[in-house]
Structure formats: C-alpha cells, structure tokens
Scaffold this motif. Structure first.
Motif, short mmCIF file in Angstrom:
data_model
loop_
_atom_site.label_atom_id
_atom_site.label_comp_id
_atom_site.label_asym_id
_atom_site.label_seq_id
_atom_site.Cartn_x
_atom_site.Cartn_y
_atom_site.Cartn_z
N TYR A 10 10.99 -0.80 -4.83
CA TYR A 10 11.93 -0.98 -3.72
C TYR A 10 11.38 -2.03 -2.75
N VAL A 11 12.29 -2.74 -2.10
CA VAL A 11 11.92 -3.73 -1.09
C VAL A 11 11.35 -2.99 0.12
N THR A 12 10.19 -3.45 0.63
CA THR A 12 9.58 -2.82 1.81
C THR A 12 9.64 -3.74 3.02
N GLU A 13 9.02 -4.93 2.93
CA GLU A 13 8.93 -5.85 4.07
C GLU A 13 8.35 -7.16 3.60
N GLY A 14 8.21 -8.11 4.52
CA GLY A 14 7.51 -9.35 4.24
C GLY A 14 6.03 -9.18 4.51
N ASN A 44 0.84 -1.20 0.00
CA ASN A 44 0.00 0.00 0.00
C ASN A 44 0.88 1.25 0.00
N ILE A 45 0.49 2.24 -0.77
CA ILE A 45 1.31 3.46 -0.81
C ILE A 45 1.18 4.20 0.53
N PRO A 46 2.30 4.69 1.07
CA PRO A 46 2.31 5.28 2.41
C PRO A 46 1.40 6.49 2.57
N ASP A 47 1.16 7.25 1.48
CA ASP A 47 0.31 8.42 1.64
C ASP A 47 -1.18 8.06 1.59
N ALA A 48 -1.51 6.79 1.37
CA ALA A 48 -2.90 6.33 1.50
C ALA A 48 -3.19 5.90 2.93
N ALA A 88 6.64 -14.03 1.60
CA ALA A 88 6.61 -13.07 0.51
C ALA A 88 7.49 -11.88 0.85
N ILE A 89 8.13 -11.31 -0.16
CA ILE A 89 8.77 -10.01 -0.04
C ILE A 89 7.96 -9.05 -0.89
N ILE A 90 7.47 -7.99 -0.26
CA ILE A 90 6.59 -7.04 -0.95
C ILE A 90 7.39 -5.82 -1.36
N LEU A 91 7.20 -5.42 -2.61
CA LEU A 91 7.88 -4.25 -3.14
C LEU A 91 6.96 -3.03 -3.08
N SER A 92 7.56 -1.86 -3.08
CA SER A 92 6.79 -0.62 -3.16
C SER A 92 6.35 -0.41 -4.60
N SER A 93 5.52 0.58 -4.83
CA SER A 93 5.05 0.89 -6.18
C SER A 93 6.22 1.30 -7.08
N ASP A 94 7.34 1.72 -6.50
CA ASP A 94 8.53 2.10 -7.26
C ASP A 94 9.53 0.96 -7.39
N THR A 105 18.37 -1.99 6.16
CA THR A 105 16.94 -2.25 6.30
C THR A 105 16.18 -1.10 5.64
N PRO A 106 15.04 -1.39 4.98
CA PRO A 106 14.31 -0.32 4.31
C PRO A 106 13.79 0.73 5.29
N PRO A 107 13.83 2.00 4.93
CA PRO A 107 13.23 3.02 5.78
C PRO A 107 11.71 2.85 5.80
N CYS A 108 11.11 3.18 6.92
CA CYS A 108 9.67 2.95 7.08
C CYS A 108 8.82 3.77 6.12
N TYR A 109 9.36 4.89 5.64
CA TYR A 109 8.55 5.74 4.75
C TYR A 109 8.23 5.06 3.41
N LEU A 110 8.94 3.96 3.09
CA LEU A 110 8.63 3.23 1.86
C LEU A 110 7.37 2.40 1.99
N GLY A 111 6.97 2.09 3.23
CA GLY A 111 5.78 1.28 3.44
C GLY A 111 5.96 0.18 4.45
N ALA A 112 7.09 0.17 5.16
CA ALA A 112 7.35 -0.87 6.16
C ALA A 112 6.88 -0.43 7.54
N LEU A 113 6.37 -1.40 8.29
CA LEU A 113 6.01 -1.14 9.68
C LEU A 113 7.26 -0.86 10.49
N LYS A 114 7.15 0.04 11.45
CA LYS A 114 8.25 0.29 12.37
C LYS A 114 8.18 -0.78 13.45
N GLY A 115 8.76 -1.94 13.16
CA GLY A 115 8.60 -3.11 14.00
C GLY A 115 9.37 -3.05 15.30
N ILE A 116 8.79 -3.65 16.33
CA ILE A 116 9.46 -3.73 17.63
C ILE A 116 10.68 -4.66 17.53
#
Length: 299
Positions: free
Chosen positions: A183-187, A143-147, A175-181, A202-213
């Motif tokens: 880039y690798v985001t997260e599983g 999902n795009i981060p601005d949505a 699964a490895i999920i990519l951003s709309s551009d 590690t991918p920055p969270c602004y790409l769409g990754a959760l800020k995981g504990i």
C-alpha cells in the motif's frame, strides 16, 4: 556578506560556527532523539503550537525528557527566528538524548541536547511547483509500524534517505514508499494525497505515514472548501488512475505530481483541485501561527 546564523543550543545563542555537539551524543551515535521542521512565512511561525505538541508527544513515546516546558521551548523558537531576522525561513528543532558512554542504554545520558536552527530551505524549484513533479515508487519499503510508530518523528531517517536515493537514481524528483503489504504510505519527506472524482484520499497513518502538520492543514482546507476526504489504503494502481496527486510537507509545502512510474497523472499538469488547495494554503500560512515580529512590519 550574509551574517552567520544564530543557533539556540542548550539555553544559549551561538553563532553557527560555534554551535557544537559532542561526538558522544546519542543522537549522533544511534539516531536517538526527535525533531520538528517548522516554517516561517512573512514572519508567521506556521502552526507552531501543533508542531510543539507533536514534538513533546514524540519525546514522551521514546521516554525522552525535554528540559524545557512546552511554552518555554516555543518562546525559544520564536526568539531564534527574531535573532536571525528571517521573515521567511525553515526551522529545525532537534532534541537528542544527550551525551553518554558508548552503549545503547539511554539512562546513561544525563540530559537532552536541544538545538534550534533557523535558515533557508528550498526542496524544489519554482518550475516544479508550476508544472508538477515526477515521482517513482521505490524498492525500499516503509518501516513496519509495529517496529517504530510512524507518529514518532525520530532522528533516524535512514529508511527515508534510502528511498530518496533510489528516486534520484531513477531520475525522479521524489520517492513514493510502499508498505510491506504494497500500500502507498508517503514520500521520503512528505505525505501524499490523490484526487479521484473530486474526492481526496490520503493513506491512514497506521500504514506507516507520519501524521503531518501540512497534511492536516490540507485536510482542514479540504473540509472548508467542501471536498470529501477519505483516509483509507490505496495502491499504485489507484495512483496510476488518479485524476490528481499532490505531496505535502513542511519542507516540500504543497506540490502537484504529474507523473508516477512513467504514467501521466490526469492530464499531466497540476489539476484544479490541487490548485484550489494550494491557493488556500498560501493564504493560511501567513496568519495561522505565532508572529515572530509582532511589533514590526512584515516584509
């Protein structure tokens, strides 16, 4: 026979079979709510406070009022663990918008529903933790981060579920999920790290990754062990040529990846940096957090 689990539901402790939520709950109807997954290791509720802070921040972001203070809800989490007498467990803490009429308007829901479940979980077999996991990148994009800001841990996980389904169809463990551009985001339910020349990325969270504990835990451990770490975008090409890849998450814990899209990662076995991080992680999880059984001997 194992006794039926206790579930915290809106201030009461109920047996699993008696813990009911209305079909008019907006969490059920629209995925309107937030949640946390939390681990218990040898009676220690790992990084409970950090999870609670993230829960309340997620709730604030979607204008959801939790009908307990953070300290009160934290105490309920610990008490639910005690009632279930589980020293190693997974906690699912859910706050949904609550009951309301059909229609999207969240103001029609008078009060949130709060549920705490404590049970067992195992996402991967011990063999996969020992030998490493095979993963694939999938067609479904993040999902795009601005949505929807990826720092909101919402009840709507359909994006992740579609990705997981595609991985299963491909015969892969994750699964490895990519951003709309691209880039690798997260599983589907975990963050991702790669190692190149003893540097962690590690991918920055602004790409769409959760800020995981667990992600932050590995970042902390890497700093203590002296491994340089960079939060910057990277692509499938970078993963294919990484020395090591690992996934982190509350459910997945920390697990090495040995193959990405048919390409072996490094030597095709868990690498030394990953083993080092996992070893330190195992030591930390039993002491960093809140003891659910302070007056009892941990098993």
């Amino acid at each position: 026979m194992e006794s039926e689990r206790w579930v915290f539901l809106n201030g009461e402790y109920k047996r699993k079979s008696e813990a009911m939520i209305s079909v008019f709950d907006h969490g059920f109807l629209y995925g309107d709510g937030v949640f946390e997954g939390i681990r218990v290791y040898s009676g220690n509720v790992f990084r409970l406070h950090e999870h609670m802070v993230r829960l309340y921040e997620s709730a604030k972001s979607i204008l959801l009022d939790i009908p307990y203070s953070l300290d009160e809800l934290e105490a309920h989490v610990v008490e639910t663990v005690r009632k279930n007498q589980l020293v190693d467990a997974y906690i699912r803490l859910v706050v949904s918008r609550g009951d309301g009429p059909l229609g999207l308007d969240p103001s029609e829901c008078e009060i949130a529903n709060v549920v705490i479940i404590v049970d067992k979980i195992r996402l991967y077999s011990q063999e996969l933790y020992d030998k490493g996991l095979t993963v694939v990148t999938v067609p479904t994009r993040r999902n795009i981060p601005d949505a929807l800001n990826p720092r909101v841990k919402s009840l709507n996980y359909l994006n992740n579920i579609l990705a997981k389904s595609e991985a299963k169809q491909a015969g892969a463990g994750e699964a490895i999920i990519l951003s709309s551009d691209g880039y690798v985001t997260e599983g589907s339910s975990d963050n991702i790290f790669m190692v190149k020349d003893n540097v962690l990325y590690t991918p920055p969270c602004y790409l769409g990754a959760l800020k995981g504990i667990t992600r932050q835990t590995i970042i902390d451990i890497a700093g203590e062990l002296g491994y340089p770490l960079k939060e910057e975008p990277f692509t499938r090409h970078d993963l294919f040529n990484a020395d090591e890849v690992l996934l982190t998450g509350t459910g997945a814990e920390v697990i090495s990846v040995v193959q990405v899209d048919g390409r072996s990662v490094g030597k095709g076995v868990p690498g030394p940096v990953s083993k080092d991080l996992i070893s330190q992680f195992r030591k930390l999880v039993t002491v960093d957090g809140v003891s659910a059984f302070p007056s009892e001997v941990k098993l």
